[in-house]
Design an enzyme around this catalytic site. Structure first.
Site, PDB file in Angstrom:
ATOM      1  CB  VAL A 128      49.634  16.692  57.290  1.00 15.40           C
ATOM      2  CG1 VAL A 128      49.650  18.226  57.305  1.00 15.40           C
ATOM      3  CG2 VAL A 128      48.968  16.080  58.576  1.00 15.40           C
ATOM      4  CD  GLU A 129      53.698  18.403  53.749  1.00 15.42           C
ATOM      5  OE1 GLU A 129      53.321  19.098  52.621  1.00 15.42           O
ATOM      6  OE2 GLU A 129      54.533  18.681  54.729  1.00 15.42           O
ATOM      7  CB  THR A 130      50.074  15.174  49.151  1.00 16.29           C
ATOM      8  OG1 THR A 130      50.666  13.667  49.395  1.00 16.29           O
ATOM      9  CG2 THR A 130      51.180  16.372  48.657  1.00 16.29           C
TER      10      THR A 130
END
Length: 333
Positions: A128-130
């Protein structure tokens, strides 16, 4: 106190730059005349043992980026769940996640054993972050944080503190402050840690003597596990279960504060139950109910304290659900 020897290293570094690099280092600080700049500088000096000269040098060439404030005013979490989840639950992201899982299986297994944090949730956060490192951000972190510290009053103090933490961290590690690239909100590396969390909860998990969340996926894996364990992750406990609701007053069951779970038996009597009839929940289990909007209507989840721990990373319930669902999908493939 951070020695001026590191300041001298910065000066030596700048002397060796190309002409274009020297121009960049000599540009004016867009924030130096801001009425809060001197207070920021004083606080940073006091918190980290820096000199006024060191803070000014780190801020040399900083630029105001007004578009960042516009981005902050229209966050992704303003979308409904059925649109939000498509940002992450894509075939391409899942494929990258499976490749990442296989490549770093040893580190994921080690982190799960050491910290008790499910490898699925570590994979979910990284996805989700990167997108497993595919998109770590494209903003100069110093400039992003400074723009928000001096131009986003609602959270100015928070971003000012993170800017100070960034300056101190880059001096400690010997990085030019202007060289750090990250998200529009100042988050850095594979796991998108804010600068203060790199110092407090980042760990050297690959054993090379440095905490490098920008380039070391192994450090990122260990640091995420350490972060979640620090915030109360419960080993071998679930995150939650999809649920059905048969009552007529959803507001009576939906949690307003995830830090205050209630016994499942209380909620069961109001019409909530696991969607999968094979799932058995003890009446004394402490849980919360969340509701999200899918394309066909509201969906419900019975969540355990581990779900709330994910929200310490990002308070959005949609974020935590995306982490949970993406991580589970990748881990199961």
């Amino acid at each position: 106190m951070i020695s001026l020897n590191i300041y001298k290293k910065f000066k030596q570094f700048s002397i060796g730059l190309s002409a274009a690099g020297i121009v960049a280092f000599s540009q004016a600080n867009d924030f130096i005349t801001h009425p809060n700049y001197e207070a920021f500088k004083t606080k940073t000096m006091q918190n980290y043992g820096l000199t006024a000269q060191q803070v000014d040098w780190a801020m040399q060439g900083s630029k105001n980026l007004p578009n960042i404030v516009n981005i902050m005013n229209r966050p992704g979490e303003s979308k409904p769940w059925y649109e939000y989840k498509t940002n992450f639950m894509s075939a391409g992201t899942i494929k990258r996640g499976v490749t990442f899982k296989n490549q770093y299986a040893d580190a994921l297994n080690r982190a799960e054993q050491q910290f008790g944090v499910s490898k699925a949730v570590i994979l979910g956060i990284l996805g989700v972050e990167t997108g497993y490192g595919a998109n770590k951000g494209s903003f100069v972190t110093r400039d992003a944080l400074a723009t928000l510290a001096f131009g986003y009053p609602r959270r100015a103090e928070y971003f000012s503190d993170e800017l100070g933490a960034l300056i101190a961290w880059t001096y400690k590690e010997g990085y030019p402050t202007s060289s750090i690239i990250g998200s529009y909100a100042g988050a850095i590396g594979y796991p998108q840690f804010m600068p203060s969390n790199i110092t407090k909860l980042g760990i050297d998990y690959d054993g090379n003597g440095h905490i490098d969340l920008r380039n070391s996926a192994v450090d990122a894996i260990g640091s995420i596990a350490n972060y979640l364990a620090h915030h109360g992750w419960q080993r071998d406990q679930p995150i939650g279960f999809a649920a059905r609701y048969t009552g007529s007053n959803p507001d009576s069951i939906i949690a307003t504060d995830l830090t205050q779970p209630v016994p499942y038996g209380v909620l069961k009597n109001k019409g909530i139950s696991p969607l999968n009839p094979l799932v058995k929940i003890d009446d004394l289990d402490m849980v919360n109910i969340i509701q999200l909007q899918d394309s066909y209507g509201p969906v419900y989840y019975i969540t355990y304290p581990n779900f709330q721990v994910i929200t310490t990373y990002n308070k959005s319930r949609m974020y935590a659900t995306a982490v949970w669902q993406l991580g589970t999908e990748v881990a199961d493939r």
